[in-house]
Structures are given as C-alpha cells and as structure tokens.
Design a protein around this motif. Sequence first.
Motif, PDB file in Angstrom:
ATOM      1  N   ASN A 529     -23.623 125.737  49.240  1.00 44.11           N
ATOM      2  CA  ASN A 529     -23.202 124.501  48.591  1.00 44.11           C
ATOM      3  C   ASN A 529     -24.267 123.876  47.707  1.00 44.11           C
ATOM      4  O   ASN A 529     -24.054 122.809  47.136  1.00 44.11           O
ATOM      5  CB  ASN A 529     -22.760 123.480  49.647  1.00 44.11           C
ATOM      6  N   ALA A 531     -26.244 123.019  44.510  1.00 47.03           N
ATOM      7  CA  ALA A 531     -25.788 122.974  43.119  1.00 47.03           C
ATOM      8  C   ALA A 531     -26.774 123.752  42.245  1.00 47.03           C
ATOM      9  O   ALA A 531     -27.747 123.198  41.746  1.00 47.03           O
ATOM     10  CB  ALA A 531     -25.678 121.530  42.634  1.00 47.03           C
ATOM     11  N   ASN A 533     -26.834 127.104  39.287  1.00 49.56           N
ATOM     12  CA  ASN A 533     -26.237 128.195  38.530  1.00 49.56           C
ATOM     13  C   ASN A 533     -27.312 129.245  38.310  1.00 49.56           C
ATOM     14  O   ASN A 533     -28.263 129.015  37.571  1.00 49.56           O
ATOM     15  CB  ASN A 533     -25.711 127.687  37.184  1.00 49.56           C
ATOM     16  N   GLU A 671     -19.242 130.677  41.332  1.00 48.24           N
ATOM     17  CA  GLU A 671     -19.537 129.263  41.086  1.00 48.24           C
ATOM     18  C   GLU A 671     -18.280 128.522  40.636  1.00 48.24           C
ATOM     19  O   GLU A 671     -18.019 127.389  41.056  1.00 48.24           O
ATOM     20  CB  GLU A 671     -20.633 129.144  40.019  1.00 48.24           C
ATOM     21  N   ASN A 672     -17.510 129.153  39.737  1.00 46.16           N
ATOM     22  CA  ASN A 672     -16.291 128.507  39.238  1.00 46.16           C
ATOM     23  C   ASN A 672     -15.283 128.275  40.363  1.00 46.16           C
ATOM     24  O   ASN A 672     -14.643 127.219  40.431  1.00 46.16           O
ATOM     25  CB  ASN A 672     -15.666 129.369  38.140  1.00 46.16           C
ATOM     26  N   ARG A 674     -15.985 127.990  43.584  1.00 46.84           N
ATOM     27  CA  ARG A 674     -16.528 126.965  44.466  1.00 46.84           C
ATOM     28  C   ARG A 674     -16.311 125.573  43.889  1.00 46.84           C
ATOM     29  O   ARG A 674     -15.923 124.635  44.596  1.00 46.84           O
ATOM     30  CB  ARG A 674     -18.024 127.204  44.676  1.00 46.84           C
ATOM     31  N   LYS A 675     -16.513 125.419  42.568  1.00 46.38           N
ATOM     32  CA  LYS A 675     -16.370 124.109  41.936  1.00 46.38           C
ATOM     33  C   LYS A 675     -14.919 123.628  41.989  1.00 46.38           C
ATOM     34  O   LYS A 675     -14.637 122.462  42.306  1.00 46.38           O
ATOM     35  CB  LYS A 675     -16.840 124.178  40.483  1.00 46.38           C
ATOM     36  N   ILE A 676     -13.959 124.548  41.675  1.00 44.59           N
ATOM     37  CA  ILE A 676     -12.546 124.159  41.694  1.00 44.59           C
ATOM     38  C   ILE A 676     -12.120 123.779  43.104  1.00 44.59           C
ATOM     39  O   ILE A 676     -11.437 122.762  43.318  1.00 44.59           O
ATOM     40  CB  ILE A 676     -11.675 125.301  41.144  1.00 44.59           C
ATOM     41  N   SER A 678     -14.024 122.680  45.469  1.00 47.28           N
ATOM     42  CA  SER A 678     -14.687 121.421  45.814  1.00 47.28           C
ATOM     43  C   SER A 678     -13.956 120.239  45.202  1.00 47.28           C
ATOM     44  O   SER A 678     -13.730 119.212  45.852  1.00 47.28           O
ATOM     45  CB  SER A 678     -16.147 121.465  45.349  1.00 47.28           C
ATOM     46  N   ASP A 679     -13.579 120.373  43.920  1.00 46.08           N
ATOM     47  CA  ASP A 679     -12.848 119.294  43.242  1.00 46.08           C
ATOM     48  C   ASP A 679     -11.498 119.038  43.910  1.00 46.08           C
ATOM     49  O   ASP A 679     -11.067 117.880  44.070  1.00 46.08           O
ATOM     50  CB  ASP A 679     -12.648 119.647  41.766  1.00 46.08           C
ATOM     51  N   LYS A 682     -12.104 117.152  47.131  1.00 45.52           N
ATOM     52  CA  LYS A 682     -12.431 115.743  46.882  1.00 45.52           C
ATOM     53  C   LYS A 682     -11.186 114.953  46.501  1.00 45.52           C
ATOM     54  O   LYS A 682     -11.005 113.813  46.938  1.00 45.52           O
ATOM     55  CB  LYS A 682     -13.487 115.644  45.774  1.00 45.52           C
TER      56      LYS A 682
END
Length: 697
Positions: A529, A531, A533, A671-672, A674-676, A678-679, A682
């Motif tokens: 987790n 942050a 890149n 990474e992409n 994980r970000k989606i 995570s969003d 949230k």
Amino acid sequence: MAEFANYLFNAKKKKSGKDSGKNLKTKVQLQYLSGVKTVLFDEHKALAFTNTCDWYEELYSGLRLRASVAAIARGEAISKKTVGFSRKTLANCCRFLMKQENEGLGYEERCVILILFHAVGRGGEVSTSTWNSAQWEEEREFLSLDWGELKKGQQYLMTFHPDAKDWVLDVYHAIACYLIGGHGKAKASTSTSATNGINWILKGYVDMKDGGASTKVSSILEKCYKSGVEGVHEGASSHGLRVTATDDMVFNPLLAIFATIARGGWDFKGDNLAFQYFTAKLHVVMAGKVLAGWQDPNMKVSAPTIEAFKTTTNQESVDAFCASLFAGKGVPELNEPRLRGFRDAMVASLLMYYDDVKKELTLQSKIIMAIHGAAREHDIDLKTLSEWGTAVRYDFQAKNAANMGDADASEAKRAKMAVKMLSNIVSVQQNNYKDLSCKVDTLLENQTDLSGKVDTLTENQTYMISVLDEIASRGQNPFPQGTKRKPDSTAATQARAAKRSPSSLSSSSATKPTVPTAFDRMANSSRVNAALNFSNCNMWTCADFVLGCAKQNQDVDKATRLQPWLGKNLAPGKTSSTVNTMRGRCKEVYLALRDRASADQKIYFKPSKYPLTSAEKSEWEREVESFIPGLADDLITELLQELCGLNSIEYTPNMKKEHGAHIGGIATIFENIRKIRSDMAKAEEAAVAAVAEASNS
C-alpha cells in the motif's frame, strides 16, 4: 603380349610403404594388359577387323586365372570388397552429423546418407533426384520419386517410408531438417538448357564432375571415422551404404528376394517385361518398409499425420504453421496438392519427435529454434507443440502397432506386443481424460462461485444507488414540515450499521477460490500500500530477473529486510522505506511467476539448486529463457483483464503493446488496479458514512 602378361604376373611394387615388394593385384594386372591391347589395336587397325580375337581372350583368361590362384596361395584378397555396417552405426553417424558445429551442413549430410541408404543407391545417384518427379501417395502414405541409376543408364520408381523406431534414421525427419535448417533452399539449375527449370532435391550434389558426388558422400563417412564415431571402419565409402541396405533386406526372413533385387535395381534374367511392369512398384515398396525398420513388409505402414491433433477450431493456425515452416525454402511444390501431404507428414514427424530432439540437441539447435519461431508467429504456445507431438505419436503407434514387433518372433508374440502397446496408449489417454475432467469440475465450481459473487455485487450496487438517492432526497427535504423524526433504538442503529458496513457491502459466499488471482497474489505483501510508482526502476525482463535471483542466491522465501535483491536501486546496504517497498513488490512479481510455473519448472525458482558447472548453468539459463516469457505473458494477460473489468471495458490482446514484458510493466498495471480498487473502497466507505450520518440525524 604373352611376354608382357608374364611380366605383369611377376612384377613387384616398388613404391615405399607397407605394400613395397608385393605383387600387383589381380585386377591391376588385367587393367594393364587391357590398356596395352587397346593401344595395340589402335595402332594396327587390321587386328580389330575380325569379330573375335581368340588369342587375346585366352591370354586374358589365363592371366586372370594364374594371378587369382597365386593371390589365394599368398593369403591375399583377389579384389577389394566393400564392407557395410550396422543400422546402429548408421544411427551413430546421423547423431554425430546433427551435433557438429556447422549445423546446416550436418543436416544436409544426414539427409544425403539416409536417402542413399533407403534408395540402396550408389554415391553419385543422389544427384539425380528432383522435386519435379516427387509424388505423395495419399492412399498408401509414402513419398515416391524417379531414381536415376547412372551406371546402367536407367530410371525407376523409388519410395520412402517413415521410420518405425525413432527420429535418427527417419528419412522424413531428415528431409524436413535439411529444408528448414540446412542448405535446403533448392534451386532450379540453369547450368545447361537440358536441366533448366529442374528443382533438384540436393542441389549441392548437382553438376559435379564424374565421380564428384560419390567422392563427396564418401568424405562424409570418412569424417565420421576420423571423428571417432563408433562402428565406422577405416575406408568406409559411399558404396558401403548400398551394402548396408542390401544386408538389411536379405536378412529379413519376411521379405522376398525379388523385392531386394527390385529395390537395388539389379538385373534379373528370370524377369519379364509384364512381370516387371505390374509388380515392380509393389516389391520396391515392400523392401522400402524393411529399410525403414518395419518388420512385416506385407502390412500397410501409416505415416505420421497432423490430423491426429487438427480440429475445426485450430485448423487455420495449424495450416499456417505448416506453411510457414517451409516458406522461402525454394520448394513451392510442397504447397501444391501433389506434395502437400508430404509436407504435412514432415511437420507431423517434427512434432512427434519434438521433445526427443529438443532433449538431445538442446533449445539452441536450428531446427528447434525454427519450430519455435513458426509457433510464435502464429500464437501457438510451446506447450501446445508437445501436446500435438504426443497426439501424433499415439496415433502413429496405434495405427502401426501390429508391425512394430520383432521379425523373428511368432505372429502370436507380435500380436501380444501390439495389444500391450495399445493398452499403454489407452491407459495414458484415460488418465489425461481424468485430469481434464477434474479441471473441468474445478472450472465449473469456480464459475458458480464467481456467478454468486457477481450476483452479490449487483445487489450491492443496486442498494448503493437507492441509498444515494435517499440521501439526495433528504438533502432537499430531510423531514416533512411539522414532523419530528423518532430516535432509533440502540439495537436498530447497530443492526443498520452492520448491514451497511464495507464488509457486508463487498461480501460474497464464504467459499474462496483455491488459486488467488494475479492481483491478490501480489497484494499479499505488507508493503503493497505504499504510494510508490517504480515502473522506471525495474526495466529488466522477467527471465533476467529470475536468473538474477538464482545467480545471486536471492531466495524470496528467506528474504529479510537487509537482503540486497537486484539492480542499482536495490543495492546492498540500502534500507530506506522506498527500497524496502521496491524489494517487496519485486518479491510479489517473483511469487506470481512461480505460482504459475509447472511442477517441473518450479525448481528454477530455487537458487539453492543453481548448478556449479558452466555447462549446467548454460542449460539452466536456456530453460528459464524458454518458459518464463510464457508465464509473464499469462500474468500480464490476467492483470490486464482484471483492469479492464474494473474499468468496464473489453480486453484485447493489443493492450499488451502498451506495457513491456518486464518487471516495470507488470508493476504499472498492478499500480492502476490498486488505485482503482482503493478509490472504489473509499467511495463505498464515504457512502456508508453518509448513510449512517443521515440515519443518526
């Protein structure tokens, strides 16, 4: 002339060496006498006017008899006899030629000696075969062509059949290797107007001086002898191949002697024109089966075929694979109906022996690299090649099982051997079907589980939409005028909160898939987790990455905070949080690749098994470089499909071009995702919090 004949009989060799002081050989004496007679008759034409020359014939016969008797009495051989060798020796020569440094030349030389052996030919006759006369006999499953016999100035049919035992003496496999990896770009000879437009099979042996082709073939066997090939004797010549083939035929008790005579092209006074016309092909074919290792020449021999694995779903890719293997080799006839069957038989032979040849010649051999190149060109997995080869082998053995026994054994014994072979094939196939059935059952279970998850997700989405609509409506008019909301009880509030908690909104059935997805496998790291890149920091390929771990003894199962890993950004001594995160993600990529490896491949992920000798290290590295790209491709495909599912877009293979097959490319996709995720988490938490706040108010 009589005095000269007597001189030849008593003459001694004067040259230095082991033959010094010995008498001339019988044939040498006769050649000298015949030469003097020719000169004498040319000078005195009157001697040649008569139809017969009794005095010379008596003189010639007398010298031959006296010289022969004297040679036998001295314990000498009257003439030098060509000696053959065994099939095992011939196989040793073929193996040596396939492994020599100049691979292309070795492929050509193996093809030459096998064609001569199967055709029972003399050395020079190999230069007469052409693709123009070649024909694939579809019904009887063998290759036929016109064979020229230069010594007697005649031409007759010759047939070639697949070998009964292995790839080494298989003439189909030899011709395929010659065309693909050897000097196989056959040309149309333009040396004379008579040969213009003729497509020779062995172009390197065409248009040579008298005896040149035969000498060239003899030099192949001489090279084998000087290189210490077991069984090859000193002085082995091209004619020895003809002797070897003849011995193979005459010592097979099931082959008629006339079939041997027909195959070798010998004259037979008991023959007549009608008998020759009607039965020559039959006898040539029967003898050809014996030379190919088949025990009963009366039984049909089925050639290996691509129909063993060709289906309606893969037909297009199989045809393209076959065509590309021989594309640009100068033999367009292979794509014509006349020889397309032979082309497919050669491909089937290459696949049937693919695993055996790969093991013996290594992945770096030209023929294996050519097969792999054609497979990649048409998106055929290398594992599929082995599966196709196994299918061809089982089909080939099943069709010819009754003819694979010992010729000296009884018919009952050979039948028993055939039944045993077929039983083994059926047993293996049944085990394969059981494994396939288990995989199908697992797939159906996973599909059912996935279907339940989709249904739950749909229900959660519907519920979330209704909650958001309720919040929006309350924002405009939270409560009707003049009314007051009754406070919820503590139990009701807790129940509502539990129902709308993130865990309940994203929950599914309690059953988890047995194998985690690519993202979930990588997401097990405690450092995932952070942050960061790191796509530009890890540009090495997956194969280099795994090899680097092995070479530096980096065991991920024993990794510690201070373990160095690889690359200048992961050098020993660096222990910052950034570097630790980098190591953790490299580890997850490594584990994701290892999870996808087969049982045989997992050993390459154990640095403790890394060999010590340079030869074993080279073999280790070749194996890693052969299968890691496929694992990496599967991993990237799975991650991209996950990413597309989250973005509600359709996955296409072209998406791989935007991401490299290196650690950084995999990390970028990761990474992409994980970000989606995570969003989304949230947003879900915010919605639940809003609902809870609205409920409490």
